[in-house]
Design an enzyme around this catalytic site. Structure first.
Site, PDB file in Angstrom:
ATOM      1  N   LYS A 268       0.860  -1.187   0.000  1.00 48.21           N
ATOM      2  CA  LYS A 268       0.000   0.000   0.000  1.00 48.21           C
ATOM      3  C   LYS A 268       0.894   1.234   0.000  1.00 48.21           C
ATOM      4  O   LYS A 268       1.702   1.410   0.903  1.00 48.21           O
ATOM      5  CB  LYS A 268      -0.916  -0.005   1.231  1.00 48.21           C
ATOM      6  CG  LYS A 268      -1.700   1.303   1.414  1.00 48.21           C
ATOM      7  CD  LYS A 268      -2.729   1.212   2.545  1.00 48.21           C
ATOM      8  CE  LYS A 268      -3.370   2.582   2.841  1.00 48.21           C
ATOM      9  NZ  LYS A 268      -4.365   2.534   3.928  1.00 48.21           N
ATOM     10  N   ASP A 273      -2.849  10.157   3.185  1.00 45.30           N
ATOM     11  CA  ASP A 273      -4.254   9.742   3.247  1.00 45.30           C
ATOM     12  C   ASP A 273      -5.076  10.790   3.993  1.00 45.30           C
ATOM     13  O   ASP A 273      -5.162  10.760   5.224  1.00 45.30           O
ATOM     14  CB  ASP A 273      -4.352   8.378   3.947  1.00 45.30           C
ATOM     15  CG  ASP A 273      -5.792   7.878   4.028  1.00 45.30           C
ATOM     16  OD1 ASP A 273      -6.680   8.488   3.397  1.00 45.30           O
ATOM     17  OD2 ASP A 273      -6.015   6.859   4.729  1.00 45.30           O
ATOM     18  N   LYS A 280     -10.632  13.051   6.893  1.00 41.83           N
ATOM     19  CA  LYS A 280     -10.243  12.743   8.275  1.00 41.83           C
ATOM     20  C   LYS A 280     -10.262  14.015   9.116  1.00 41.83           C
ATOM     21  O   LYS A 280      -9.988  15.097   8.606  1.00 41.83           O
ATOM     22  CB  LYS A 280      -8.814  12.179   8.294  1.00 41.83           C
ATOM     23  CG  LYS A 280      -8.681  10.758   7.800  1.00 41.83           C
ATOM     24  CD  LYS A 280      -7.242  10.283   7.951  1.00 41.83           C
ATOM     25  CE  LYS A 280      -7.037   8.901   7.328  1.00 41.83           C
ATOM     26  NZ  LYS A 280      -7.760   7.827   8.019  1.00 41.83           N
ATOM     27  N   ASP A 292       1.314   6.599   5.258  1.00 42.85           N
ATOM     28  CA  ASP A 292       0.377   5.580   4.803  1.00 42.85           C
ATOM     29  C   ASP A 292       0.929   4.801   3.601  1.00 42.85           C
ATOM     30  O   ASP A 292       0.245   3.962   3.018  1.00 42.85           O
ATOM     31  CB  ASP A 292      -0.972   6.237   4.463  1.00 42.85           C
ATOM     32  CG  ASP A 292      -2.150   5.303   4.657  1.00 42.85           C
ATOM     33  OD1 ASP A 292      -1.985   4.290   5.361  1.00 42.85           O
ATOM     34  OD2 ASP A 292      -3.226   5.583   4.086  1.00 42.85           O
ATOM     35  N   ASP A 351     -12.410   6.777   2.758  1.00 46.65           N
ATOM     36  CA  ASP A 351     -11.228   6.609   3.608  1.00 46.65           C
ATOM     37  C   ASP A 351     -10.800   5.136   3.698  1.00 46.65           C
ATOM     38  O   ASP A 351      -9.740   4.831   4.227  1.00 46.65           O
ATOM     39  CB  ASP A 351     -11.523   7.182   5.003  1.00 46.65           C
ATOM     40  CG  ASP A 351     -10.258   7.491   5.786  1.00 46.65           C
ATOM     41  OD1 ASP A 351      -9.171   7.445   5.194  1.00 46.65           O
ATOM     42  OD2 ASP A 351     -10.379   7.778   6.993  1.00 46.65           O
ATOM     43  N   GLU A 353      -9.497   3.370   1.476  1.00 49.26           N
ATOM     44  CA  GLU A 353      -8.903   3.451   0.133  1.00 49.26           C
ATOM     45  C   GLU A 353      -7.794   2.429  -0.092  1.00 49.26           C
ATOM     46  O   GLU A 353      -7.536   2.042  -1.227  1.00 49.26           O
ATOM     47  CB  GLU A 353      -8.366   4.869  -0.114  1.00 49.26           C
ATOM     48  CG  GLU A 353      -6.944   5.157   0.417  1.00 49.26           C
ATOM     49  CD  GLU A 353      -6.822   5.064   1.939  1.00 49.26           C
ATOM     50  OE1 GLU A 353      -7.853   5.177   2.622  1.00 49.26           O
ATOM     51  OE2 GLU A 353      -5.704   4.869   2.428  1.00 49.26           O
ATOM     52  N   ARG A 355      -7.483  -0.749   0.560  1.00 50.46           N
ATOM     53  CA  ARG A 355      -7.932  -2.014  -0.041  1.00 50.46           C
ATOM     54  C   ARG A 355      -8.232  -1.865  -1.527  1.00 50.46           C
ATOM     55  O   ARG A 355      -8.132  -2.820  -2.288  1.00 50.46           O
ATOM     56  CB  ARG A 355      -9.155  -2.523   0.731  1.00 50.46           C
ATOM     57  CG  ARG A 355     -10.326  -1.580   0.695  1.00 50.46           C
ATOM     58  CD  ARG A 355     -11.386  -1.915   1.725  1.00 50.46           C
ATOM     59  NE  ARG A 355     -11.010  -1.483   3.077  1.00 50.46           N
ATOM     60  CZ  ARG A 355     -11.719  -1.712   4.166  1.00 50.46           C
ATOM     61  NH1 ARG A 355     -12.842  -2.390   4.100  1.00 50.46           N
ATOM     62  NH2 ARG A 355     -11.310  -1.281   5.340  1.00 50.46           N
TER      63      ARG A 355
END
Ligand code: BES
Ligand code: MN
Ligand code: ZN
Length: 503
Positions: A268, A273, A280, A292, A351, A353, A355
């Site tokens: 990832k 993020d 967020k 992230d 959020d 994201e 996956r």
């Protein structure tokens, strides 16, 4: 390009630790120019005579020789001496020795030329001793000071490992391994510590291309147009709100001779993020979201170690890089993405994201029919809430592979704990509009995230590491330096070094 308007110096390097590696020397004598000498002292009462004191005297000063304990002994002349606790059999392990070396390196933080006299206090193989001492020292003395010109940190210039003449060769071999694993982890830390404006997906791709030749890798970087051609709807969907282009970085290591197996890695790489339209809150957790991409960073780091360590498996890695931003072009809730391979996903929370970008890569990996897929992702706050900052979560569809990952985690002191891939929760991902939803409800979030990924691995042996909790440390703590930890880099190296196909 956005980078220019941010006044980032043209010579800024996102990976400074590749440029100044401390020197590691293994010798049976002490060089003249050291500033500080650590003496390994066991908890069994034997004190090296050179230290010029007794176990009793050390005890009275509060030093008992346990691993991680240090005592600085001032001297009127010559180098400063430090008693370094290394415990004794059976408490003495590779991990405790790595911790002891890290404690020494921190106790000697004011000096750049270090020596550690190991004496005979070890119940461990000399090569393990060399590797652990090197790792503990290099990892503990890591600092990301590129953007802090006023730093007063003293960089480590050299470490001399003083050992018995008969063990020099083995200690040297172990130290060489330790240099490779530490450099890899420190590269991962550099990448994760970089601010998002300094390390965009585009720049991450450039780093990948820049290091390819030095570490015997074939690296390809896919831009937005190529990702459209590949049908990577997950990565493109997450990138839709961003002013920065996405990048998929494919790195391939091919061993000399016939590969013993083929392992696929998926990382990832969310450079930042913000949460997207599901923005967020501006809290301390949001501040960590430049990291992230720690999964992609760990994989890029690990890839640099494979040739040097003679790994016999072929290893292919896909790093999925973009930021996750809110804007007028961002995907919204209710949008439906078509992933590589054709499965559709309804977006119920932008959020979730990670996956989405991982799904495309997992499908690309399955297309090459590897023996195993291992993914590393800062996937869920739930992993942090469940296991805290010292232990990461592991999931998998193949117990033998998960067991290999756990064994590697124990050897590297990057602990992971298995959570269930509980299929009874699969209906939480159902969607009325698409093959599945990207969100599985408010509970067991790490598990539903893993179940989501499982939809894309086509039954190939797969292990998933959720490192959201362990990507970062608030404080200096043993080999973990405050900031990005590089967690999973050494675990992956260990796993790939020992990998045996499970099917
Ligand atoms: N990057 C975060 C997960 C994260 C949280 C990493 C804390 C490191 C520290 C991830 O993209 C995320 O936002 N996950 C959500 C998923 C939820 C919306 C289903 C989460 O875990 O809350
Ligand atoms: Mn997120
Ligand atoms: Zn994320």
């Amino acid at each position: 390009m956005a980078i220019d308007s941010r006044l980032i110096p043209a010579d800024f390097t996102p990976v400074p630790s590749l440029d100044h590696a401390p020197k590691i020397i293994v010798s049976s004598t002490l060089p003249d120019d050291v500033e500080v000498v650590g003496f390994a002292v066991g908890s069994d009462g034997k004190v090296p005579s050179a230290l010029g004191t007794t176990f009793d005297a050390l005890n009275r000063a509060g030093f008992a020789g346990t691993p991680g304990q240090t005592l600085v002994l001032p001297r009127t002349e010559g180098p400063v001496f430090i008693a370094v606790g290394v415990g004794s059999d059976p408490a003495q392990t590779a991990t405790s020795l790595r911790d002891a070396a890290a404690a020494f390196a921190r106790a000697a933080a004011r000096y750049s030329a270090l020596a550690l006299d190991l004496g005979e206090a070890f119940a461990l193989e000399p090569s393990v001793v060399g590797q652990m001492v090197t790792e503990g020292t290099l990892l503990a003395r890591y600092r990301f000071t590129e953007l802090k010109p006023t730093t007063t940190d003293i960089p480590l210039a050299s470490l001399t490992i003083v050992s018995e003449p008969g063990t020099i060769e083995q200690v040297t071999a172990g130290a060489a391994t330790g240099e490779v694993t530490s450099r890899a982890a420190n590269l991962a830390r550099d990448l994760a510590n970089n601010p998002p404006g300094h390390l965009t997906a585009t720049r991450m791709g450039t780093v990948g291309l820049d290091i390819a030749d030095d570490y015997g890798l074939k690296v390809e970087v896919f831009d937005k147009k190529q990702l459209i051609e590949l049908g990577c709807g997950g990565l493109l969907g997450v990138n839709a709100g961003s002013a920065e282009e996405p990048r998929m970085i494919k790195m391939v290591y091919t061993p000399e001779g016939t590969p013993t197996s083929h392992v696929a890695l998926v990382g990832k790489g969310i450079m930042y993020d913000a949460g997207g339209i599901s923005l967020k809150p501006s809290d301390s957790m949001h501040l960590l979201m430049k990291m992230d991409m720690a999964g992609a960073a760990a994989i890029m780091g690990a890839m640099t170690a494979l040739k040097a360590l003679g790994v016999t498996s072929k290893v292919s890695a896909w790093l999925m890089c973009t930021d996750n931003m809110p804007s007028g072009t961002a995907m919204g809730l209710g949008d439906v993405l078509t992933m590589r391979g054709g499965k559709t996903v309804e977006i119920k929370n932008t959020d979730a994201e990670g996956r989405l970008v991982m799904a495309d890569a997992l499908v690309l990996a399955t297309e090459e029919h590897p023996d195993a897929i291992v993914d590393v992702a800062t996937l869920t706050g739930s992993a942090l809430q469940t296991l805290g900052t010292r232990v990461a979560a592991v999931f998998g569809n193949d117990q033998a592979l998960v067991d290999q990952a756990i064994a590697a985690s124990q050897a590297t002191d990057e602990p992971i704990w298995q959570l269930p891939l509980e299929h009874r929760y699969r209906p939480q991902l159902n969607s009325a509009y698409a093959d599945m939803s990207n969100m599985g409800g408010p509970f067991n979030v790490a598990i539903t995230a893993a179940l989501f990924l499982n939809e894309f691995v086509d039954g190939i042996p797969w292990a998933h590491l959720d490192i959201a909790g362990t990507m970062q440390s608030d404080t200096d703590d043993s080999w973990r330096t405050a900031g990005a930890t590089g967690f999973a880099t050494r675990l992956l190296i260990e796993l790939l070094t020992n990998f045996t196909p499970t099917k």
